[in-house]
Design a protein around this motif. Structure first.
Motif, PDB file in Angstrom:
ATOM      1  N   LYS A  42      -2.614   5.311  -3.178  1.00 46.89           N
ATOM      2  CA  LYS A  42      -2.624   4.501  -1.963  1.00 46.89           C
ATOM      3  C   LYS A  42      -2.167   5.305  -0.756  1.00 46.89           C
ATOM      4  CE  LYS A  42      -1.938   0.244  -4.469  1.00 46.89           C
ATOM      5  NZ  LYS A  42      -1.028  -0.852  -4.761  1.00 46.89           N
ATOM      6  N   ILE A  43      -1.295   6.282  -0.977  1.00 45.66           N
ATOM      7  CA  ILE A  43      -0.831   7.170   0.089  1.00 45.66           C
ATOM      8  C   ILE A  43      -1.191   8.594  -0.327  1.00 45.66           C
ATOM      9  CG2 ILE A  43       1.154   8.024   1.354  1.00 45.66           C
ATOM     10  CD1 ILE A  43       2.511   5.386   0.898  1.00 45.66           C
ATOM     11  N   GLN A  44      -2.045   9.233   0.455  1.00 44.78           N
ATOM     12  CA  GLN A  44      -2.479  10.592   0.140  1.00 44.78           C
ATOM     13  C   GLN A  44      -1.357  11.582   0.427  1.00 44.78           C
ATOM     14  OE1 GLN A  44      -5.387  11.150  -1.369  1.00 44.78           O
ATOM     15  NE2 GLN A  44      -5.691   8.930  -1.300  1.00 44.78           N
ATOM     16  N   LYS A  45      -1.394  12.716  -0.245  1.00 48.02           N
ATOM     17  CA  LYS A  45      -0.293  13.663  -0.204  1.00 48.02           C
ATOM     18  C   LYS A  45      -0.056  14.255   1.189  1.00 48.02           C
ATOM     19  CE  LYS A  45       1.672  17.055  -3.247  1.00 48.02           C
ATOM     20  NZ  LYS A  45       1.472  17.858  -4.423  1.00 48.02           N
ATOM     21  N   PHE A  48      -0.449  11.185   7.281  1.00 47.13           N
ATOM     22  CA  PHE A  48       0.592  10.840   8.252  1.00 47.13           C
ATOM     23  C   PHE A  48       1.599   9.871   7.643  1.00 47.13           C
ATOM     24  CE2 PHE A  48       2.046   8.145  11.844  1.00 47.13           C
ATOM     25  CZ  PHE A  48       2.761   9.127  12.511  1.00 47.13           C
ATOM     26  N   GLU A  49       1.115   8.965   6.779  1.00 48.03           N
ATOM     27  CA  GLU A  49       2.019   8.025   6.116  1.00 48.03           C
ATOM     28  C   GLU A  49       3.030   8.758   5.244  1.00 48.03           C
ATOM     29  OE1 GLU A  49      -0.713   5.526   4.054  1.00 48.03           O
ATOM     30  OE2 GLU A  49      -0.860   4.104   5.708  1.00 48.03           O
ATOM     31  N   MET A  50       2.573   9.786   4.516  1.00 44.46           N
ATOM     32  CA  MET A  50       3.481  10.552   3.663  1.00 44.46           C
ATOM     33  C   MET A  50       4.489  11.313   4.520  1.00 44.46           C
ATOM     34  SD  MET A  50       4.510  11.273   0.692  1.00 44.46           S
ATOM     35  CE  MET A  50       3.236  10.770  -0.416  1.00 44.46           C
ATOM     36  N   LYS A  64      13.262  -0.072   0.670  1.00 48.24           N
ATOM     37  CA  LYS A  64      12.814  -1.305   1.336  1.00 48.24           C
ATOM     38  C   LYS A  64      12.589  -1.073   2.818  1.00 48.24           C
ATOM     39  CE  LYS A  64      14.702  -4.702  -1.817  1.00 48.24           C
ATOM     40  NZ  LYS A  64      15.548  -5.877  -1.978  1.00 48.24           N
ATOM     41  N   THR A  65      13.461  -0.300   3.447  1.00 49.16           N
ATOM     42  CA  THR A  65      13.293   0.011   4.862  1.00 49.16           C
ATOM     43  C   THR A  65      12.039   0.845   5.088  1.00 49.16           C
ATOM     44  OG1 THR A  65      15.688   0.019   5.089  1.00 49.16           O
ATOM     45  CG2 THR A  65      14.430   1.012   6.867  1.00 49.16           C
ATOM     46  N   CYS A  66      11.805   1.832   4.210  1.00 49.65           N
ATOM     47  CA  CYS A  66      10.597   2.662   4.311  1.00 49.65           C
ATOM     48  C   CYS A  66       9.346   1.808   4.152  1.00 49.65           C
ATOM     49  CB  CYS A  66      10.604   3.750   3.245  1.00 49.65           C
ATOM     50  SG  CYS A  66      11.819   5.029   3.514  1.00 49.65           S
ATOM     51  N   THR A  67       9.368   0.879   3.198  1.00 48.17           N
ATOM     52  CA  THR A  67       8.208   0.016   2.953  1.00 48.17           C
ATOM     53  C   THR A  67       7.918  -0.852   4.164  1.00 48.17           C
ATOM     54  OG1 THR A  67       8.796  -0.041   0.613  1.00 48.17           O
ATOM     55  CG2 THR A  67       7.249  -1.694   1.375  1.00 48.17           C
ATOM     56  N   ALA A  68       8.948  -1.443   4.734  1.00 49.70           N
ATOM     57  CA  ALA A  68       8.752  -2.295   5.906  1.00 49.70           C
ATOM     58  C   ALA A  68       8.217  -1.490   7.090  1.00 49.70           C
ATOM     59  CB  ALA A  68      10.063  -2.979   6.276  1.00 49.70           C
ATOM     60  N   ALA A  69       8.738  -0.291   7.281  1.00 46.24           N
ATOM     61  CA  ALA A  69       8.299   0.531   8.407  1.00 46.24           C
ATOM     62  C   ALA A  69       6.857   0.992   8.247  1.00 46.24           C
ATOM     63  CB  ALA A  69       9.229   1.735   8.559  1.00 46.24           C
ATOM     64  N   ILE A  70       6.495   1.434   7.049  1.00 41.87           N
ATOM     65  CA  ILE A  70       5.127   1.907   6.810  1.00 41.87           C
ATOM     66  C   ILE A  70       4.146   0.751   6.938  1.00 41.87           C
ATOM     67  CG2 ILE A  70       3.562   2.799   5.022  1.00 41.87           C
ATOM     68  CD1 ILE A  70       5.223   4.938   6.376  1.00 41.87           C
ATOM     69  N   ASN A  71       4.500  -0.398   6.382  1.00 42.78           N
ATOM     70  CA  ASN A  71       3.603  -1.558   6.486  1.00 42.78           C
ATOM     71  C   ASN A  71       3.429  -2.000   7.933  1.00 42.78           C
ATOM     72  OD1 ASN A  71       2.986  -1.717   3.778  1.00 42.78           O
ATOM     73  ND2 ASN A  71       4.704  -3.055   3.327  1.00 42.78           N
ATOM     74  N   ALA A  72       4.498  -1.938   8.720  1.00 42.94           N
ATOM     75  CA  ALA A  72       4.416  -2.379  10.115  1.00 42.94           C
ATOM     76  C   ALA A  72       3.695  -1.365  10.990  1.00 42.94           C
ATOM     77  CB  ALA A  72       5.813  -2.635  10.661  1.00 42.94           C
ATOM     78  N   GLN A  73       3.979  -0.080  10.798  1.00 36.93           N
ATOM     79  CA  GLN A  73       3.440   0.933  11.693  1.00 36.93           C
ATOM     80  C   GLN A  73       2.037   1.391  11.320  1.00 36.93           C
ATOM     81  OE1 GLN A  73       6.247   4.113  11.829  1.00 36.93           O
ATOM     82  NE2 GLN A  73       7.745   2.966  13.001  1.00 36.93           N
ATOM     83  N   CYS A  74       1.811   1.658  10.048  1.00 38.91           N
ATOM     84  CA  CYS A  74       0.545   2.286   9.661  1.00 38.91           C
ATOM     85  C   CYS A  74      -0.450   1.313   9.049  1.00 38.91           C
ATOM     86  CB  CYS A  74       0.820   3.410   8.665  1.00 38.91           C
ATOM     87  SG  CYS A  74       1.830   4.717   9.330  1.00 38.91           S
ATOM     88  N   ARG A  75       0.001   0.524   8.111  1.00 39.86           N
ATOM     89  CA  ARG A  75      -0.942  -0.290   7.347  1.00 39.86           C
ATOM     90  C   ARG A  75      -1.503  -1.444   8.180  1.00 39.86           C
ATOM     91  NH1 ARG A  75      -2.285   2.351   2.740  1.00 39.86           N
ATOM     92  NH2 ARG A  75      -2.723   0.396   1.717  1.00 39.86           N
ATOM     93  N   ALA A  76      -0.668  -2.104   8.967  1.00 39.82           N
ATOM     94  CA  ALA A  76      -1.124  -3.258   9.742  1.00 39.82           C
ATOM     95  C   ALA A  76      -2.088  -2.842  10.844  1.00 39.82           C
ATOM     96  CB  ALA A  76       0.069  -3.991  10.343  1.00 39.82           C
ATOM     97  N   SER A  77      -1.870  -1.670  11.445  1.00 35.29           N
ATOM     98  CA  SER A  77      -2.752  -1.226  12.524  1.00 35.29           C
ATOM     99  C   SER A  77      -4.143  -0.850  12.020  1.00 35.29           C
ATOM    100  CB  SER A  77      -2.122  -0.044  13.252  1.00 35.29           C
ATOM    101  OG  SER A  77      -2.003   1.059  12.379  1.00 35.29           O
ATOM    102  N   LYS A  78      -4.250  -0.469  10.745  1.00 34.72           N
ATOM    103  CA  LYS A  78      -5.551  -0.107  10.167  1.00 34.72           C
ATOM    104  C   LYS A  78      -6.166  -1.247   9.364  1.00 34.72           C
ATOM    105  CE  LYS A  78      -4.116   4.693   9.671  1.00 34.72           C
ATOM    106  NZ  LYS A  78      -3.786   5.736   8.703  1.00 34.72           N
ATOM    107  N   ASN A  79      -5.550  -2.432   9.408  1.00 37.50           N
ATOM    108  CA  ASN A  79      -5.992  -3.607   8.646  1.00 37.50           C
ATOM    109  C   ASN A  79      -6.062  -3.326   7.146  1.00 37.50           C
ATOM    110  OD1 ASN A  79      -6.199  -5.251  10.900  1.00 37.50           O
ATOM    111  ND2 ASN A  79      -8.282  -4.556  11.321  1.00 37.50           N
TER     112      ASN A  79
END
Length: 134
Positions: A42-45, A48-50, A64-79
């Motif tokens: 799901k996250i390539q090596k 930018f997410e890595m 948990k903090t990393c998960t919330a930040a990645i979901n908010a910053q990267c995943r939500a913007s790319k749908n």
């Protein structure tokens, strides 16, 4: 005899592999094929997410903090669908991430230390500005 269900897709895949091996002039080996799981992660090596994950973990953030930040910053913007804490944990674990811990240095009266001299200069400047030193 094996007790598993043989499907049409399995037979089709094997026939395709046999034909492919025959075209190359090789003998078909029915053993398990080696493949990399990199394409299925799901996250390539080198993504930018890595990079963000390693920065968050280097700063001492929890999973948990990393998960919330990645979901908010990267995943939500790319749908893209949000990631779980387990997928974040596995991505960091497989990335050969190492945390460089800082050494705890006790306060010292050694005048040759650079940080001690910088702190002294900062405090004397502060005292001049507040009128503590004239």
């Amino acid at each position: 005899m094996l007790n598993h269900k043989v499907t049409y897709a399995t037979i089709k895949t094997v026939i395709h592999a046999v034909n492919e091996a025959e075209e190359k002039g090789e003998q078909y080996n029915a053993g398990r094929k080696t493949y990399t799981k990199e394409a299925h992660r799901k996250i390539q090596k080198d993504s930018f997410e890595m990079h963000l994950l390693t920065k968050f973990k280097s700063a001492g953030s929890s999973y948990k903090t990393c998960t919330a930040a990645i979901n908010a910053q990267c995943r939500a913007s790319k749908n893209l669908p949000p990631l779980s804490v387990t997928s974040i944990y596995n991505a960091i674990k497989l990335s050969n991430h190492c945390v460089n811990r800082t050494k705890s240095i006790p306060q010292s009266n050694n005048n040759n230390l650079i940080w001690r001299q910088a702190r002294y200069n900062w405090f004397t400047q502060l005292l001049y500005r507040t009128g503590g030193l004239v």
